[in-house]
Design a protein around this motif. Sequence first.
Motif, PDB file in Angstrom:
ATOM      1  N   UNK A 126       0.854  -1.184   0.000  1.00 31.12           N
ATOM      2  CA  UNK A 126       0.000   0.000   0.000  1.00 31.12           C
ATOM      3  C   UNK A 126       0.890   1.234   0.000  1.00 31.12           C
ATOM      4  N   UNK A 127       0.619   2.153  -0.939  1.00 30.74           N
ATOM      5  CA  UNK A 127       1.393   3.392  -1.033  1.00 30.74           C
ATOM      6  C   UNK A 127       0.470   4.591  -0.911  1.00 30.74           C
ATOM      7  N   UNK A 132      -5.042   9.787  -2.828  1.00 29.80           N
ATOM      8  CA  UNK A 132      -5.293   8.407  -3.225  1.00 29.80           C
ATOM      9  C   UNK A 132      -4.320   7.457  -2.538  1.00 29.80           C
ATOM     10  N   UNK A 133      -4.694   6.182  -2.550  1.00 30.69           N
ATOM     11  CA  UNK A 133      -3.792   5.112  -2.124  1.00 30.69           C
ATOM     12  C   UNK A 133      -3.643   4.169  -3.302  1.00 30.69           C
ATOM     13  N   UNK A 134      -2.442   3.675  -3.505  1.00 33.65           N
ATOM     14  CA  UNK A 134      -2.128   2.749  -4.588  1.00 33.65           C
ATOM     15  C   UNK A 134      -1.840   1.395  -3.943  1.00 33.65           C
ATOM     16  N   UNK A 135      -2.688   0.418  -4.258  1.00 33.23           N
ATOM     17  CA  UNK A 135      -2.563  -0.906  -3.651  1.00 33.23           C
ATOM     18  C   UNK A 135      -2.162  -1.944  -4.682  1.00 33.23           C
ATOM     19  N   UNK A 136      -1.382  -2.909  -4.252  1.00 33.02           N
ATOM     20  CA  UNK A 136      -1.178  -4.147  -4.998  1.00 33.02           C
ATOM     21  C   UNK A 136      -1.866  -5.218  -4.175  1.00 33.02           C
ATOM     22  N   UNK A 144      -3.417  -7.484  -8.726  1.00 29.03           N
ATOM     23  CA  UNK A 144      -4.209  -6.346  -9.202  1.00 29.03           C
ATOM     24  C   UNK A 144      -3.652  -5.066  -8.628  1.00 29.03           C
ATOM     25  N   UNK A 145      -3.565  -4.044  -9.447  1.00 27.01           N
ATOM     26  CA  UNK A 145      -3.245  -2.712  -8.960  1.00 27.01           C
ATOM     27  C   UNK A 145      -4.566  -1.989  -8.815  1.00 27.01           C
ATOM     28  N   UNK A 160      -8.511   5.205   6.495  1.00 26.12           N
ATOM     29  CA  UNK A 160      -9.202   4.363   5.534  1.00 26.12           C
ATOM     30  C   UNK A 160      -8.250   3.541   4.679  1.00 26.12           C
ATOM     31  N   UNK A 161      -6.960   3.620   4.938  1.00 23.27           N
ATOM     32  CA  UNK A 161      -5.998   2.833   4.150  1.00 23.27           C
ATOM     33  C   UNK A 161      -5.901   1.405   4.693  1.00 23.27           C
TER      34      UNK A 161
END
Length: 168
Positions: A126-127, A132-136, A144-145, A160-161
């Motif tokens: 999680x970034x 926004x947050x960018x998840x793998x 999935x990204x 909320x992350x």
Amino acid sequence: VTHDQQEALSMSDTIVVMNRGSVQQTGNPRTIFRYPANRFVASFLGQSNVFSGTVLGRSQAAGLWRIRLENGSEFEARAGGPDRDTVSFAAHEACDVVIRSSDVELRPKTSSVADEGIFEGTVIDASYLGNDADYLVDFAGLTLRIIRRIGADGNDGDTSMFGAGEAV
């Protein structure tokens, strides 16, 4: 001419996507983004997850097709493109499944998954990207990204992350 996808999408009436001097797709920005002609266009414009799949046949529901992904997961999907209602596939035909990272809803796993179109996964990374947050997310062996607006579920900021290892 630009390599800046956001600039091309926001300023253009018509876009021509090229790869090594060959035209891959021509159309208006919305059509190119929502209905990429091939794997290259899908990967070039926006954050996309592109998976190999197999068409199992038509679904009982109008306009939907049964698809099996390379990890064995099966689901129903609509063919993309402006002519999607006239698209036809043969049973066992190979296909690409494009899932835009912003089109996926991410939520905590609360119980076993029984609904069509809902898949279980585990956050790999999680970034934090500001708004926004960018998840793998690992989904049964596929990654999935997912880009998710922070606070979209009504929570404030970082609360909320999701964290690495969390079931979603």
